[in-house]
Design a protein around this motif. Structure first.
Motif, PDB file in Angstrom:
ATOM      1  N   LEU A  67     -79.576 -54.467  25.486  1.00 22.21           N
ATOM      2  CA  LEU A  67     -80.406 -53.275  25.656  1.00 22.21           C
ATOM      3  C   LEU A  67     -80.116 -52.591  26.987  1.00 22.21           C
ATOM      4  O   LEU A  67     -79.930 -51.368  27.057  1.00 22.21           O
ATOM      5  N   ILE A  68     -80.030 -53.378  28.044  1.00 20.99           N
ATOM      6  CA  ILE A  68     -79.732 -52.830  29.370  1.00 20.99           C
ATOM      7  C   ILE A  68     -78.330 -52.227  29.406  1.00 20.99           C
ATOM      8  O   ILE A  68     -78.111 -51.149  29.966  1.00 20.99           O
ATOM      9  N   GLN A  69     -77.381 -52.918  28.804  1.00 26.38           N
ATOM     10  CA  GLN A  69     -76.000 -52.433  28.795  1.00 26.38           C
ATOM     11  C   GLN A  69     -75.900 -51.089  28.087  1.00 26.38           C
ATOM     12  O   GLN A  69     -75.148 -50.199  28.518  1.00 26.38           O
ATOM     13  N   ASP A  70     -76.671 -50.914  27.013  1.00 27.78           N
ATOM     14  CA  ASP A  70     -76.567 -49.699  26.209  1.00 27.78           C
ATOM     15  C   ASP A  70     -77.474 -48.574  26.700  1.00 27.78           C
ATOM     16  O   ASP A  70     -77.429 -47.472  26.147  1.00 27.78           O
ATOM     17  N   THR A  71     -78.296 -48.843  27.714  1.00 31.92           N
ATOM     18  CA  THR A  71     -79.163 -47.797  28.254  1.00 31.92           C
ATOM     19  C   THR A  71     -78.798 -47.516  29.710  1.00 31.92           C
ATOM     20  O   THR A  71     -78.146 -46.524  30.013  1.00 31.92           O
ATOM     21  N   TRP A  72     -79.164 -48.396  30.592  1.00 29.49           N
ATOM     22  CA  TRP A  72     -78.942 -48.168  32.026  1.00 29.49           C
ATOM     23  C   TRP A  72     -77.469 -48.046  32.389  1.00 29.49           C
ATOM     24  O   TRP A  72     -77.111 -47.255  33.278  1.00 29.49           O
ATOM     25  N   LYS A  73     -76.624 -48.791  31.736  1.00 33.60           N
ATOM     26  CA  LYS A  73     -75.232 -48.870  32.186  1.00 33.60           C
ATOM     27  C   LYS A  73     -74.280 -47.950  31.426  1.00 33.60           C
ATOM     28  O   LYS A  73     -73.065 -48.058  31.589  1.00 33.60           O
ATOM     29  N   LYS A  74     -74.816 -47.040  30.622  1.00 35.75           N
ATOM     30  CA  LYS A  74     -73.992 -46.062  29.927  1.00 35.75           C
ATOM     31  C   LYS A  74     -74.015 -44.734  30.686  1.00 35.75           C
ATOM     32  O   LYS A  74     -75.037 -44.352  31.251  1.00 35.75           O
ATOM     33  N   GLU A  75     -72.885 -44.039  30.687  1.00 40.42           N
ATOM     34  CA  GLU A  75     -72.797 -42.732  31.351  1.00 40.42           C
ATOM     35  C   GLU A  75     -72.466 -41.657  30.325  1.00 40.42           C
ATOM     36  O   GLU A  75     -71.714 -41.891  29.371  1.00 40.42           O
ATOM     37  N   TYR A  76     -73.037 -40.468  30.519  1.00 41.66           N
ATOM     38  CA  TYR A  76     -72.833 -39.345  29.609  1.00 41.66           C
ATOM     39  C   TYR A  76     -72.506 -38.090  30.400  1.00 41.66           C
ATOM     40  O   TYR A  76     -73.057 -37.864  31.490  1.00 41.66           O
ATOM     41  N   GLY A  77     -71.633 -37.275  29.863  1.00 37.68           N
ATOM     42  CA  GLY A  77     -71.224 -36.056  30.539  1.00 37.68           C
ATOM     43  C   GLY A  77     -72.119 -34.872  30.244  1.00 37.68           C
ATOM     44  O   GLY A  77     -72.354 -34.016  31.100  1.00 37.68           O
ATOM     45  N   ASP A  78     -72.640 -34.793  29.025  1.00 39.28           N
ATOM     46  CA  ASP A  78     -73.489 -33.676  28.637  1.00 39.28           C
ATOM     47  C   ASP A  78     -74.848 -33.769  29.338  1.00 39.28           C
ATOM     48  O   ASP A  78     -75.505 -34.812  29.285  1.00 39.28           O
ATOM     49  N   PRO A  79     -75.309 -32.698  30.000  1.00 36.33           N
ATOM     50  CA  PRO A  79     -76.581 -32.746  30.751  1.00 36.33           C
ATOM     51  C   PRO A  79     -77.788 -33.125  29.883  1.00 36.33           C
ATOM     52  O   PRO A  79     -78.674 -33.856  30.336  1.00 36.33           O
ATOM     53  N   TYR A  80     -77.829 -32.611  28.650  1.00 36.33           N
ATOM     54  CA  TYR A  80     -78.928 -32.947  27.742  1.00 36.33           C
ATOM     55  C   TYR A  80     -78.904 -34.432  27.415  1.00 36.33           C
ATOM     56  O   TYR A  80     -79.931 -35.128  27.455  1.00 36.33           O
ATOM     57  N   HIS A  81     -77.727 -34.956  27.132  1.00 31.88           N
ATOM     58  CA  HIS A  81     -77.600 -36.385  26.843  1.00 31.88           C
ATOM     59  C   HIS A  81     -77.926 -37.229  28.077  1.00 31.88           C
ATOM     60  O   HIS A  81     -78.513 -38.311  27.956  1.00 31.88           O
ATOM     61  N   GLN A  82     -77.557 -36.746  29.243  1.00 26.44           N
ATOM     62  CA  GLN A  82     -77.911 -37.447  30.477  1.00 26.44           C
ATOM     63  C   GLN A  82     -79.426 -37.571  30.609  1.00 26.44           C
ATOM     64  O   GLN A  82     -79.955 -38.632  30.963  1.00 26.44           O
ATOM     65  N   SER A  83     -80.136 -36.480  30.331  1.00 24.31           N
ATOM     66  CA  SER A  83     -81.598 -36.490  30.444  1.00 24.31           C
ATOM     67  C   SER A  83     -82.217 -37.477  29.464  1.00 24.31           C
ATOM     68  O   SER A  83     -83.142 -38.223  29.814  1.00 24.31           O
ATOM     69  N   ILE A  84     -81.713 -37.479  28.235  1.00 25.68           N
ATOM     70  CA  ILE A  84     -82.239 -38.424  27.240  1.00 25.68           C
ATOM     71  C   ILE A  84     -81.923 -39.855  27.656  1.00 25.68           C
ATOM     72  O   ILE A  84     -82.776 -40.745  27.548  1.00 25.68           O
ATOM     73  N   SER A  85     -80.720 -40.084  28.162  1.00 25.16           N
ATOM     74  CA  SER A  85     -80.335 -41.427  28.599  1.00 25.16           C
ATOM     75  C   SER A  85     -81.255 -41.928  29.708  1.00 25.16           C
ATOM     76  O   SER A  85     -81.690 -43.089  29.693  1.00 25.16           O
ATOM     77  N   ARG A  86     -81.566 -41.062  30.660  1.00 27.99           N
ATOM     78  CA  ARG A  86     -82.481 -41.467  31.739  1.00 27.99           C
ATOM     79  C   ARG A  86     -83.866 -41.789  31.182  1.00 27.99           C
ATOM     80  O   ARG A  86     -84.501 -42.762  31.597  1.00 27.99           O
ATOM     81  N   MET A  87     -84.331 -40.973  30.255  1.00 29.18           N
ATOM     82  CA  MET A  87     -85.653 -41.196  29.670  1.00 29.18           C
ATOM     83  C   MET A  87     -85.699 -42.531  28.927  1.00 29.18           C
ATOM     84  O   MET A  87     -86.637 -43.324  29.109  1.00 29.18           O
ATOM     85  N   VAL A  88     -84.700 -42.814  28.091  1.00 26.61           N
ATOM     86  CA  VAL A  88     -84.679 -44.064  27.327  1.00 26.61           C
ATOM     87  C   VAL A  88     -84.553 -45.266  28.263  1.00 26.61           C
ATOM     88  O   VAL A  88     -85.188 -46.305  28.057  1.00 26.61           O
ATOM     89  N   SER A  89     -83.754 -45.124  29.308  1.00 21.89           N
ATOM     90  CA  SER A  89     -83.600 -46.220  30.277  1.00 21.89           C
ATOM     91  C   SER A  89     -84.935 -46.537  30.946  1.00 21.89           C
ATOM     92  O   SER A  89     -85.296 -47.716  31.116  1.00 21.89           O
ATOM     93  N   GLN A  90     -85.676 -45.491  31.326  1.00 20.32           N
ATOM     94  CA  GLN A  90     -86.979 -45.720  31.950  1.00 20.32           C
ATOM     95  C   GLN A  90     -87.955 -46.355  30.959  1.00 20.32           C
ATOM     96  O   GLN A  90     -88.752 -47.223  31.333  1.00 20.32           O
ATOM     97  N   LEU A  91     -87.901 -45.931  29.693  1.00 22.13           N
ATOM     98  CA  LEU A  91     -88.746 -46.552  28.671  1.00 22.13           C
ATOM     99  C   LEU A  91     -88.417 -48.035  28.536  1.00 22.13           C
ATOM    100  O   LEU A  91     -89.319 -48.878  28.427  1.00 22.13           O
TER     101      LEU A  91
END
Length: 371
Positions: free
Chosen positions: A258-282
């Protein structure tokens, strides 16, 4: 759940609802209302009906043991289809992609407010919600029967390592930004509500006031899945699975994935970055809650605490290297929450959750997206 399919590139509702009573209905009526000739040993005949149920593969798990987030039986769930819950979720995800890619103006009639598209979007975006719950219940899941001595039913066995891994892989897919993102062509069609149009219990919640909030929609979906996955009872079963056999995944493996697929993933698209940060915090918040959840075993809390400590070290290092201001803020906030947990674990509060709209699939709203 309504059985919706794709037929020649079009959504097909022809099999949505069965028109007959089911096999279980017939057997239940037999047991409850069967007339027997005078002098019949009724108790023995009722036992024969039950034996016939077992022989036909008609098993029974109570509603009480099927609804909770921590429930264990992978086949005891409301609103899921197919013998294999994982295969059915894979099918539904393809159907959802198809519907979202074609979602647009034709989903409402001429003269309707554009804002009404938001309510039509709900059952499309959340089409898989119940099937996801069914799949998550395979993780740390247990097949069991209310068996009696002499009835030859299997008493219990854990879900196989292969099926638990299949389920985990699919759950991780539903947490990815590219899956949670609402397409730009859809977002551009959703204005604030005009007078006399209001959000209700079957609308997405919002943190942006009058405007549609795509981040809140994604949060409601991801947060619910994480609530079920990191439920204290499920976490305890996962922590205990090491005693069943070395091949079964444990809580440590689930949290690490779960941590590997949330916190440790990087995304180039700004919208995807925002969602990634939100899911990581959840993910972080659910782990913080699990680490102090007294309904979970000491071992489950210990494993969660260890993973949180490792995550804290990784975030500290990432925070030093981050150049993007939003990303630095994301890491700093997480470090503050982890500091609070380390220093005052009893003070960890549970942030107000954005929940999914009501929507057990008993109405006709789902049909709106076919046009």
């Amino acid at each position: 759940h309504p059985l919706i399919t794709l037929k020649e590139g079009k959504v097909d509702f022809s099999q949505a609802y069965d028109q007959k009573i089911g096999a279980w209905d017939i057997r239940t009526v037999m047991y409850g209302y069967q007339d027997f000739p005078q002098g019949t040993d009724v108790k023995a005949e009722l036992q024969q009906i039950i034996k016939g149920n077992i022989a036909a593969g008609l098993h029974y798990i109570t509603d009480r043991d099927s609804r909770p987030h921590g429930s264990a039986h992978p086949q005891a769930h409301l609103w899921d289809n197919h013998d294999d819950a994982i295969e059915e979720l894979e099918r539904l995800l393809k159907l959802r992609d198809h519907a979202l890619s074609r979602f647009g103006a034709a989903n409402i009639p001429i003269g309707a407010s554009w804002s009404t598209l938001e309510e039509v979007l709900v059952p499309v975006y959340l089409m898989h919600r119940y099937q996801s719950e069914a799949v998550i219940k395979s993780i740390g899941g247990v097949y069991y029967n209310y068996a009696h001595r002499g009835d030859n039913q299997e008493i219990w066995k854990p879900v196989s390592a292969e099926d638990q891994q299949r389920a985990m892989n699919l759950v991780l897919k539903t947490l990815k930004p590219e899956f949670l993102a609402i397409p730009q062509h859809v977002r551009s069609l959703l204005p604030p509500k005009p007078p006399a149009h209001h959000r209700g219990r079957e609308s997405f919640q919002t943190r942006t006031g009058v405007t549609f909030d795509p981040m809140a929609a994604a949060e409601s979906l991801a947060g619910t899945n994480l609530d079920i996955l990191l439920n204290g009872q499920r976490a305890t079963r996962l922590a205990d699975q090491a005693s069943y056999g070395e091949t079964l995944p444990g809580l440590q493996e689930v949290l690490a994935a779960l941590i590997q697929d949330t916190w440790k993933k990087e995304y180039g698209d700004p919208y995807h970055q925002s969602i990634s940060r939100m899911v990581s915090q959840l993910c972080l918040e659910r782990m913080l809650q699990l680490a102090v959840d007294e309904s979970a075993s000491v071992q489950a809390r210990a494993i969660t605490s260890q993973e949180l400590s490792s995550l804290r070290s990784w975030i500290s290092n990432a925070h030093l290297k981050a150049k993007n201001r939003s990303q630095k803020a994301h890491y700093a906030y997480a470090l503050d929450r982890l500091k609070q947990w380390r220093e005052h674990p009893g003070s960890i509060d549970k942030p107000k959750a954005i929940t999914m709209p009501d929507g057990s699939p008993i109405g006709s709203t789902l049909c709106d997206f076919v046009h």
